[in-house]
Design a protein around this motif. Structure first.
Motif, mmCIF file in Angstrom:
data_model
loop_
_atom_site.group_PDB
_atom_site.id
_atom_site.type_symbol
_atom_site.label_atom_id
_atom_site.label_comp_id
_atom_site.label_asym_id
_atom_site.label_seq_id
_atom_site.Cartn_x
_atom_site.Cartn_y
_atom_site.Cartn_z
ATOM 1 N N UNK A 1 6.736 -21.737 24.353
ATOM 2 C CA UNK A 1 7.382 -20.574 23.733
ATOM 3 C C UNK A 1 8.475 -20.958 22.749
ATOM 4 N N UNK A 2 8.376 -22.169 22.211
ATOM 5 C CA UNK A 2 9.425 -22.682 21.322
ATOM 6 C C UNK A 2 9.011 -22.522 19.860
ATOM 7 N N UNK A 3 9.834 -21.842 19.063
ATOM 8 C CA UNK A 3 9.475 -21.586 17.666
ATOM 9 C C UNK A 3 9.477 -22.845 16.811
ATOM 10 N N UNK A 4 8.868 -22.706 15.641
ATOM 11 C CA UNK A 4 8.917 -23.752 14.633
ATOM 12 C C UNK A 4 10.332 -23.786 14.067
ATOM 13 N N UNK A 5 10.880 -24.977 13.848
ATOM 14 C CA UNK A 5 12.220 -25.095 13.248
ATOM 15 C C UNK A 5 12.120 -25.681 11.838
ATOM 16 N N UNK A 6 11.090 -26.515 11.603
ATOM 17 C CA UNK A 6 10.882 -27.098 10.266
ATOM 18 C C UNK A 6 10.624 -25.967 9.284
ATOM 19 N N UNK B 1 28.879 -31.670 17.762
ATOM 20 C CA UNK B 1 28.789 -31.296 16.345
ATOM 21 C C UNK B 1 28.218 -32.433 15.503
ATOM 22 N N UNK B 2 28.637 -33.652 15.834
ATOM 23 C CA UNK B 2 28.168 -34.834 15.092
ATOM 24 C C UNK B 2 26.660 -35.002 15.249
ATOM 25 N N UNK B 3 26.182 -34.883 16.498
ATOM 26 C CA UNK B 3 24.739 -35.000 16.759
ATOM 27 C C UNK B 3 23.980 -33.893 16.027
ATOM 28 N N UNK B 4 24.560 -32.705 16.064
ATOM 29 C CA UNK B 4 23.893 -31.542 15.473
ATOM 30 C C UNK B 4 23.655 -31.704 13.976
ATOM 31 N N UNK B 5 24.658 -32.255 13.275
ATOM 32 C CA UNK B 5 24.513 -32.474 11.826
ATOM 33 C C UNK B 5 23.269 -33.333 11.549
ATOM 34 N N UNK B 6 23.125 -34.434 12.311
ATOM 35 C CA UNK B 6 21.983 -35.331 12.104
ATOM 36 C C UNK B 6 20.673 -34.702 12.580
ATOM 37 N N UNK B 7 20.751 -33.930 13.664
ATOM 38 C CA UNK B 7 19.537 -33.267 14.177
ATOM 39 C C UNK B 7 19.005 -32.276 13.147
ATOM 40 N N UNK B 8 19.900 -31.438 12.598
ATOM 41 C CA UNK B 8 19.452 -30.425 11.625
ATOM 42 C C UNK B 8 18.972 -31.114 10.344
ATOM 43 N N UNK B 9 19.616 -32.232 9.998
ATOM 44 C CA UNK B 9 19.155 -33.021 8.851
ATOM 45 C C UNK B 9 17.710 -33.492 9.109
ATOM 46 N N UNK B 10 17.467 -34.034 10.290
ATOM 47 C CA UNK B 10 16.109 -34.491 10.646
ATOM 48 C C UNK B 10 15.104 -33.324 10.538
ATOM 49 N N UNK B 11 15.462 -32.180 11.113
ATOM 50 C CA UNK B 11 14.553 -31.011 11.100
ATOM 51 C C UNK B 11 14.229 -30.619 9.653
ATOM 52 N N UNK B 12 15.271 -30.590 8.821
ATOM 53 C CA UNK B 12 15.113 -30.146 7.430
ATOM 54 C C UNK B 12 14.228 -31.101 6.625
ATOM 55 N N UNK C 1 10.335 -29.610 23.560
ATOM 56 C CA UNK C 1 9.940 -28.191 23.463
ATOM 57 C C UNK C 1 9.494 -27.810 22.051
ATOM 58 N N UNK C 2 10.241 -28.247 21.027
ATOM 59 C CA UNK C 2 9.955 -27.792 19.653
ATOM 60 C C UNK C 2 8.940 -28.678 18.915
ATOM 61 N N UNK C 3 8.428 -29.720 19.577
ATOM 62 C CA UNK C 3 7.412 -30.584 18.960
ATOM 63 C C UNK C 3 8.046 -31.732 18.184
ATOM 64 N N UNK C 4 7.340 -32.864 18.120
ATOM 65 C CA UNK C 4 7.861 -34.083 17.512
ATOM 66 C C UNK C 4 8.295 -33.942 16.068
ATOM 67 N N UNK C 5 7.664 -33.029 15.315
ATOM 68 C CA UNK C 5 8.045 -32.806 13.915
ATOM 69 C C UNK C 5 8.657 -31.417 13.727
ATOM 70 N N UNK C 6 9.203 -30.868 14.788
ATOM 71 C CA UNK C 6 9.841 -29.530 14.754
ATOM 72 C C UNK C 6 8.859 -28.435 14.334
#
Ligand code: HEC
Ligand code: HEC
Length: 206
Positions: A147-152, A192-203, A135-140
């Motif tokens: 209808x998915x916002x940019x997260x990067x 929570x563990x997955x989320x830490x790495x996911x948000x790291x990837x997005x950032x 939904x949010x695209x391969x590079x966020x």
């Protein structure tokens, strides 16, 4: 006759020239309501939990403003950050000034939080592509079609807060909040563990 047409053309183009800066100024003037929290260039403010607006799709920003104004977002009493937004969104009832405001926000340069978090990029990429990327695209970068916002380029602290809000039923529960409800369902699939790495990837994307 030719002179008259010419004079009309001059007057017409003068009117346009007068109007363009006027519209730009209107957007800028309205933005004065927002800059104390969201920053002069829409760069956000972590201390106030105010997200980045720079670089975000205008259709997404507009929908959020409408949802705050119509109590589809920040309708939960626990949503203390969202509640801060409501009185400002309720002031934007006129479509034309809101359009000018969004055009002005659109002129801001995107920001980057690269290097501000720690995590495992390989795992983050794997979890992100499996659970968010469709939904949010391969590079966020976001995806208008879904209808998915940019997260990067968003403040990671805000991303964590929103996902926690979705998980706890603070955001995305209103019957009429179709897209929020969709996202709330997805938020409940991550640990929570997955989320830490996911948000790291997005950032790291921008
Ligand atoms: C008093 C501080 C404050 C002011 C002033 C303010 N905001 Fe906000 N805004 C916030 C906070 C805090 C949030 C995050 C709410 C949440 O956590 O759900 C937010 C969220 C938003 C969002 C949602 C962004 C997203 O990614 O979902 C938009 C759009 C927005 N604000 C636009 C504006 C505009 C436009 C103005 C001026 C008319 C404005 N804000 C004025 C504090 C403020
Ligand atoms: C089925 C499509 C879909 C999937 C999969 C999905 N999202 Fe979303 N997400 C959305 C939509 C649509 C919105 C906008 C909700 C709205 O308009 O209120 C959203 C909003 C968000 C927001 C709020 C952004 C803001 O500026 O306030 C965050 C954060 C978010 N998603 C993170 C994620 C993460 C992390 C994942 C993976 C775990 C994910 N999403 C998976 C569709 C999706």
């Amino acid at each position: 006759m030719r002179l008259l047409i010419c004079a009309k053309a001059v007057i017409f183009s003068m009117l346009i020239m007068l109007h363009l800066p006027l519209f730009a100024e209107q957007g800028q003037a309205t933005y004065q309501l927002c800059s104390a929290c969201h920053g002069a260039q829409g760069e956000g403010n972590s201390a106030l939990n105010a997200p980045v607006l720079a670089g975000q799709f205008d259709w997404y920003l507009q929908r959020q403003l409408q949802h705050f104004a119509a109590d589809l977002r920040a309708d939960d009493t626990r949503d203390v950050n969202g509640k801060m937004m409501v009185p400002f969104a309720k002031q934007l009832t006129d479509p034309e000034p809101t359009k000018q405001l969004l055009n002005y926000i659109n002129s801001f340069e995107p920001v980057s939080f690269k290097g501000s978090l720690k995590g495992d990029l390989k795992n983050g990429s794997r979890y992100y592509q499996a659970k968010c990327g469709a939904c949010h695209g391969g590079s966020a970068q976001g995806n208008s079609a879904f209808n998915a916002p940019k997260l990067a380029g968003q403040d990671p602290q805000y991303l964590f807060l929103q996902i926690a809000n979705y998980q706890q039923g603070i955001r995305g529960t209103h019957q009429a909040d179709k897209y929020g409800r969709q996202m709330a369902m997805m938020a409940n699939t991550v640990s929570d563990k997955e989320l830490q790495d996911i948000v790291f990837f997005i950032t790291e994307q921008q």
